[in-house]
Design a protein around this motif. Structure first.
Motif, PDB file in Angstrom:
ATOM      1  N   HIS A   1       0.847  -1.203   0.000  1.00  0.00           N
ATOM      2  CA  HIS A   1       0.000   0.000   0.000  1.00  0.00           C
ATOM      3  C   HIS A   1       0.885   1.257   0.000  1.00  0.00           C
ATOM      4  N   ALA A   2       1.933   1.219   0.850  1.00  0.00           N
ATOM      5  CA  ALA A   2       2.855   2.368   0.928  1.00  0.00           C
ATOM      6  C   ALA A   2       3.533   2.586  -0.423  1.00  0.00           C
ATOM      7  N   GLY A   3       3.932   1.486  -1.061  1.00  0.00           N
ATOM      8  CA  GLY A   3       4.611   1.583  -2.358  1.00  0.00           C
ATOM      9  C   GLY A   3       3.701   2.204  -3.414  1.00  0.00           C
ATOM     10  N   ILE A   4       2.428   1.772  -3.419  1.00  0.00           N
ATOM     11  CA  ILE A   4       1.499   2.292  -4.437  1.00  0.00           C
ATOM     12  C   ILE A   4       1.251   3.788  -4.207  1.00  0.00           C
ATOM     13  N   THR A   5       1.022   4.160  -2.937  1.00  0.00           N
ATOM     14  CA  THR A   5       0.752   5.593  -2.689  1.00  0.00           C
ATOM     15  C   THR A   5       1.995   6.425  -2.983  1.00  0.00           C
ATOM     16  N   TYR A   6       3.182   5.822  -2.765  1.00  0.00           N
ATOM     17  CA  TYR A   6       4.394   6.567  -3.101  1.00  0.00           C
ATOM     18  C   TYR A   6       4.480   6.802  -4.617  1.00  0.00           C
TER      19      TYR A   6
END
Ligand SMILES: Cc1cc2nc3c(=O)[nH]c(=O)nc-3n(C[C@H](O)[C@H](O)[C@H](O)COP(=O)(O)OP(=O)(O)OC[C@H]3O[C@@H](n4cnc5c(N)ncnc54)[C@H](O)[C@@H]3O)c2cc1C
Length: 492
Positions: free
Chosen positions: A115-120
């Motif tokens: 999730h963090a990777g996608i939002t980044y």
């Protein structure tokens, strides 16, 4: 500069004392006027029943090696090295700080990191490819870390410290404190462990064995020892400054009995809040300057110092507590910094930092209520202690602890600077003095350089702490200044 000149320094915090230190080394007479009954300002260390408590854990760290050398000379054999272990408490889990991707995966799971990777990636597209503008603190964090990591590690703590939504705070704070730190630095540091020779996150720092206040105390000792005409007046509040013309000021201060004294100065150094200075200065400013001054605000701090019948509570240097239902935002265990902070090694102590605003619901709680609530949070939420292990606690209240960077602060500062430019011989310096989020090393570096400036050297003391670089990373490109070398030669 003529050595017969007399510099009046308003405020005996690190910035004012550093200016005084630099001037007295060169034989200039200084008078320091301080409102408190102690020197050190926010770098104070309170003593209670033999236990020593900083006003929130203060470490010494500077990227400037000349300044580090100056610090070592000042402190002599009082310096200890402290290993840094900082963690973030977030939704019941402990995360290492600076953030480590491996640790986030361990604590929050692979889906969170995805999730963090996608939002980044989304924010990288928005801010780097489509040049979305950065208008506030939220934008600045999201651009650097993406929405998920911002929400996990920056939003709640920032809002606790500042008492405002991140959308209402300036992006400047982020660029001053964490530009250069990106998700890539975090990945490099935590996953690949490829620290290059010249770049590393700070893992050890220097600290004065008997508490941080020893730094300002050492400077104050040198100032008064340098010449019997130098003076540090405690419990004295500056109430008025009259500008008679270039390098000619009358500074009035009041002691605790209400007695007023006036002293003449060739130069005045102000470390008192920038929002207060125009209101006590004559000739008085135009109403828009007063409005700008009133608009500069501060967050206050209540530190709860707890003494415990227990050998150790935590392994941390600092623990950042995100959760809103816990009253304090950060804690440290002084014994983890220096054993000399507790008189009996079978006991320990904690300092809990409660961020607030003068007059708000936290500030209005009694010391007993704040202390009891913190003890409950320690016992019931963090499960760090049993209430029966508490021997004693004490609350310390500090106003003007954090200069607030709201969305208008830079414009307000400019209005005040334009007004102050008309006062030849008046200098502002320090954290509250410039309304800049300085660490103590920045305030000291500014103060030392201002001393040099008053002595006639062409140095830019206002340039300190304006580099948009992450403070936690040391690089070989960091500026090496030679300004402190003269003092070294003189062996001061
Ligand atoms: C919780 C917390 C943790 C921190 N941790 C760190 C850390 O780990 N490392 C670090 O380097 N820094 C840290 N800091 C920052 C550090 O405390 C400040 O940068 C430093 O104290 C600023 O020094 P200064 O002289 O600029 O201002 P101050 O310390 O605020 O000194 C200003 C002085 O002016 C006096 N004054 C104000 N008005 C008047 C008046 N009218 N008349 C006379 N005197 C007046 C005040 O009483 C005060 O003594 C921390 C700060 C806080 C609040």
């Amino acid at each position: 500069m003529n050595k017969k000149e007399h510099v009046v320094i308003m405020g005996a915090g690190p910035a004012g004392l550093a200016t005084g230190h630099e001037l007295t080394v060169s034989g200039v007479k200084v008078t320091v006027i301080e409102r408190n009954d102690f020197v050190g300002g926010l770098c104070n260390t309170n003593e209670h029943n033999g236990y020593k408590f900083d006003l929130g854990g203060h470490r010494w760290f500077s990227k400037n090696e000349d300044l580090n050398n100056w610090f070592r000379r000042l402190m002599g054999d009082e310096v200890v090295w402290v290993e840094r272990i900082s963690r973030i408490y977030y939704d019941g889990g402990y995360y290492t700080y600076p953030i480590s991707i491996v640790n986030v995966i361990k604590n929050a799971g692979i889906f969170t990191i995805m999730h963090a990777g996608i939002t980044y990636l989304i924010s990288a597209l928005q801010y780097s490819i489509f040049n979305k503008s950065i208008n506030n603190m939220r934008d600045a964090y999201v651009a650097q870390f993406g929405g998920k990591l911002y929400d996990m590690f920056f939003r709640r703590y920032s809002e606790k410290v500042w008492g405002l939504p991140c959308e209402e705070l300036s992006a400047d704070w982020v660029s001053q404190r964490s530009a250069g730190l990106s998700i890539w630095t975090v990945i490099q540091e935590s996953l690949l462990k490829t620290k290059s020779d010249n770049e590393s996150l700070i893992e050890e720092f220097m600290y004065p064995r008997d508490g941080y206040v020893r730094i300002p105390q050492r400077m104050a000792e040198d100032i008064t020892r340098a010449d019997e005409n130098n003076a540090i007046h405690l419990e004295s509040t500056v109430t008025g400054i009259v500008y008679n013309g270039p390098n000619d000021f009358d500074v009035t201060y009041k002691d605790v009995q209400g007695n007023e004294s006036t002293v003449n100065a060739t130069s005045v150094v102000s470390t008192i809040p920038l929002g207060v200075l125009p209101r006590i200065l004559k000739p008085a400013p135009a109403p828009e300057v007063i409005e700008a001054a009133k608009a500069l605000s501060f967050r206050a701090l209540i530190t709860v110092n707890v003494i415990l019948r227990k050998e150790r509570v935590s392994i941390d240097t600092w623990l950042y507590v995100q959760d809103e239902d816990i009253l304090f935002g950060r804690l440290h265990e002084p014994k983890n910094w220096s054993k000399a902070m507790v008189p009996d090694q079978s006991t320990t102590s904690l300092v809990l930092e409660c961020f607030c605003t003068e007059g708000d619901h936290i500030w209005q709680m009694t010391d007993e209520e704040v202390g009891q609530r913190c003890v409950e949070d320690l016992e019931q939420k963090l499960k760090f202690i049993k209430a029966s292990e508490v021997i004693d606690f004490q609350c310390v209240r500090s106003l003007q602890a954090y200069p607030v960077y709201d969305l208008d602060y830079a414009d307000n500062i400019k209005v005040i600077h334009d007004y102050l430019a008309g006062f030849e011989g008046l200098h502002i310096v320090g954290r509250g003095g410039t309304h800049r989020y300085n660490n103590a090393d920045h305030s000291i570096e500014m103060g030392l350089l201002l001393g040099r400036r008053i002595l006639g050297y062409d140095v830019d003391y206002m340039g300190v702490n304006t580099e948009p670089e992450y403070h936690e990373i040391k690089t070989s490109k960091d500026p090496k200044r030679d300004y402190y070398k003269v003092e070294e030669k003189e062996g001061a």
